[in-house]
Write a protein that holds these residues in place. Sequence first.
Motif, mmCIF file in Angstrom:
data_model
loop_
_atom_site.group_PDB
_atom_site.id
_atom_site.type_symbol
_atom_site.label_atom_id
_atom_site.label_comp_id
_atom_site.label_asym_id
_atom_site.label_seq_id
_atom_site.Cartn_x
_atom_site.Cartn_y
_atom_site.Cartn_z
ATOM 1 N N GLY A 146 -3.713 -64.089 -29.358
ATOM 2 C CA GLY A 146 -2.965 -64.846 -30.450
ATOM 3 C C GLY A 146 -2.845 -64.282 -31.499
ATOM 4 O O GLY A 146 -2.579 -62.780 -31.468
ATOM 5 N N GLN A 147 -1.931 -64.900 -32.446
ATOM 6 C CA GLN A 147 -1.993 -64.310 -33.679
ATOM 7 C C GLN A 147 -3.235 -63.825 -34.381
ATOM 8 O O GLN A 147 -4.258 -64.491 -34.416
ATOM 9 C CB GLN A 147 -1.158 -65.304 -34.703
ATOM 10 N N THR A 148 -3.064 -62.539 -34.563
ATOM 11 C CA THR A 148 -4.339 -61.857 -35.339
ATOM 12 C C THR A 148 -3.690 -60.965 -36.679
ATOM 13 O O THR A 148 -3.147 -60.106 -36.621
ATOM 14 C CB THR A 148 -4.860 -60.815 -34.328
ATOM 15 N N THR A 149 -4.238 -61.621 -37.709
ATOM 16 C CA THR A 149 -3.544 -61.127 -38.822
ATOM 17 C C THR A 149 -4.713 -60.909 -39.824
ATOM 18 O O THR A 149 -5.912 -61.059 -39.606
ATOM 19 C CB THR A 149 -2.401 -62.137 -39.423
ATOM 20 N N SER A 211 -10.753 -67.471 -34.579
ATOM 21 C CA SER A 211 -11.978 -67.186 -35.319
ATOM 22 C C SER A 211 -11.706 -67.732 -36.780
ATOM 23 O O SER A 211 -12.837 -68.560 -37.265
ATOM 24 C CB SER A 211 -12.295 -65.735 -35.516
ATOM 25 N N TYR A 212 -10.860 -67.838 -37.476
ATOM 26 C CA TYR A 212 -10.556 -68.148 -38.653
ATOM 27 C C TYR A 212 -10.914 -69.966 -38.581
ATOM 28 O O TYR A 212 -11.693 -70.250 -39.729
ATOM 29 C CB TYR A 212 -9.133 -68.017 -39.075
ATOM 30 N N ALA A 213 -10.418 -70.501 -37.667
ATOM 31 C CA ALA A 213 -10.821 -72.050 -37.810
ATOM 32 C C ALA A 213 -12.128 -72.284 -37.379
ATOM 33 O O ALA A 213 -12.802 -73.250 -38.147
ATOM 34 C CB ALA A 213 -9.641 -72.550 -36.576
ATOM 35 N N GLU A 270 -0.082 -71.274 -25.012
ATOM 36 C CA GLU A 270 0.781 -71.490 -25.993
ATOM 37 C C GLU A 270 0.760 -72.735 -26.689
ATOM 38 O O GLU A 270 0.827 -72.886 -27.916
ATOM 39 C CB GLU A 270 2.171 -71.653 -25.344
ATOM 40 N N GLU A 271 0.245 -73.874 -25.978
ATOM 41 C CA GLU A 271 -0.238 -75.097 -26.713
ATOM 42 C C GLU A 271 -1.285 -74.970 -27.345
ATOM 43 O O GLU A 271 -1.207 -75.443 -28.628
ATOM 44 C CB GLU A 271 -0.376 -76.052 -25.604
ATOM 45 N N GLU A 272 -2.383 -74.092 -27.028
ATOM 46 C CA GLU A 272 -3.527 -73.870 -27.911
ATOM 47 C C GLU A 272 -3.080 -73.051 -29.295
ATOM 48 O O GLU A 272 -3.776 -73.480 -30.314
ATOM 49 C CB GLU A 272 -4.540 -73.143 -27.096
ATOM 50 N N GLY A 277 -2.307 -72.516 -34.968
ATOM 51 C CA GLY A 277 -1.391 -72.175 -36.166
ATOM 52 C C GLY A 277 -1.371 -73.078 -37.071
ATOM 53 O O GLY A 277 -1.494 -72.946 -38.403
ATOM 54 N N GLU A 278 -1.001 -74.266 -36.641
ATOM 55 C CA GLU A 278 -0.950 -75.523 -37.651
ATOM 56 C C GLU A 278 -2.360 -75.741 -38.327
ATOM 57 O O GLU A 278 -2.326 -76.116 -39.427
ATOM 58 C CB GLU A 278 -0.576 -76.816 -37.007
ATOM 59 N N LYS A 279 -3.318 -75.592 -37.390
ATOM 60 C CA LYS A 279 -4.920 -75.783 -38.385
ATOM 61 C C LYS A 279 -5.056 -74.716 -39.416
ATOM 62 O O LYS A 279 -5.268 -75.090 -40.522
ATOM 63 C CB LYS A 279 -5.752 -75.924 -37.244
ATOM 64 N N VAL A 280 -4.537 -73.512 -39.008
ATOM 65 C CA VAL A 280 -5.015 -72.323 -39.843
ATOM 66 C C VAL A 280 -3.981 -72.682 -41.246
ATOM 67 O O VAL A 280 -4.684 -72.440 -42.206
ATOM 68 C CB VAL A 280 -4.735 -71.067 -39.376
ATOM 69 N N ARG A 281 -2.766 -72.912 -41.065
ATOM 70 C CA ARG A 281 -1.980 -73.104 -42.208
ATOM 71 C C ARG A 281 -2.445 -74.243 -43.159
ATOM 72 O O ARG A 281 -2.193 -74.329 -44.241
ATOM 73 C CB ARG A 281 -0.566 -73.078 -41.725
ATOM 74 N N SER A 282 -2.949 -75.214 -42.465
ATOM 75 C CA SER A 282 -3.605 -76.285 -43.071
ATOM 76 C C SER A 282 -4.558 -76.202 -43.963
ATOM 77 O O SER A 282 -4.945 -76.608 -45.031
ATOM 78 C CB SER A 282 -3.510 -77.494 -42.273
#
Length: 328
Positions: A146-149, A211-213, A270-272, A277-282
Amino acid sequence: MINNFKKSVLAASIVAFSTTVIAQESLRLGHYFPAEDFRGKTAQYFADAVDQELFDIQVYPSESLVRGRDGFMATARGSVDIYSLFGGYAVGSVDLMRIFTIPFPPDEFTDSKLLEFANDERTLDILDEEFERSNVKLLGFINSSGQTTVFLADSIDSLEDLRGKRIRGVGGYTDPALQDLGSSVVFMSAAEQFLQLQTGGVDGVITTDSSYANLGLSEVAPVMMDGSIVRTPYPLIMNKRKWDRLSSDQQEALMTAAAETVAWSIENFEEESERLGEKVRSEASEVYALSDEDLDQASQIRNKYLQQFSDEYGDEGERLVELFNEYL
């Protein structure tokens, strides 16, 4: 009476032989994700999808059997039978896996595109032989990172602000790309990230949204960079000697389960990914969006390592770059 004895021995032999044929093969499947992580669920899905009459697969999550960075060598040695591994951790043994560590992939290179590219028969044909040289059987690529940043303890205003910072790397071309930006690369397992950020051992980490979440990293790294620095698949690998000892039916059962797992992962990730993404941004207190100048610099870095990969690995490298670009 002798004939009856012979019949009894023959009957016992048939029963014993039948029992041997249908006996379950016990396998240990390790990974370094929490069980509730989507990648952990994917590994469990594979274990459940395998024919239960042929195999008894015990799953060991959260590095409870083998640390993530040690997963490839542990599988090669037979310390673990099967491992779900971050692709970047395999590049030390399988050089061609570096194609999956090209930094700053463009937005159109989505998770589903990545898995299609990784599981393309043309890609697998090139990689299979490389894995087997290390005594490892590649069963398939069952998941995406997924997004890895980059997640950071302090704010930045541009990519130039990464200069001088100590950042956890993830292997492959991502590490020299960090060094191109003036950062120092620090190696650590996923489980160490929180403590290293908390104690100042690193200024930031490259890691996944998942991992972040799941590791609560927002407490110690409240700043995130928008967009992927790398998007890498997770190969499901098996000890080659163990694989070779299996019957053809058992081998087919594992490959069938791997294919089912890939399809399930593509269908559900994709759904996950959107949820994560929403959780991380929040949770992140600041999201840094790359400027046009940053994007130009990122594009130059990406093209540099695509060319380097093609130059370093000859015909196979050129072919993988062609396939990579095809999926863009």
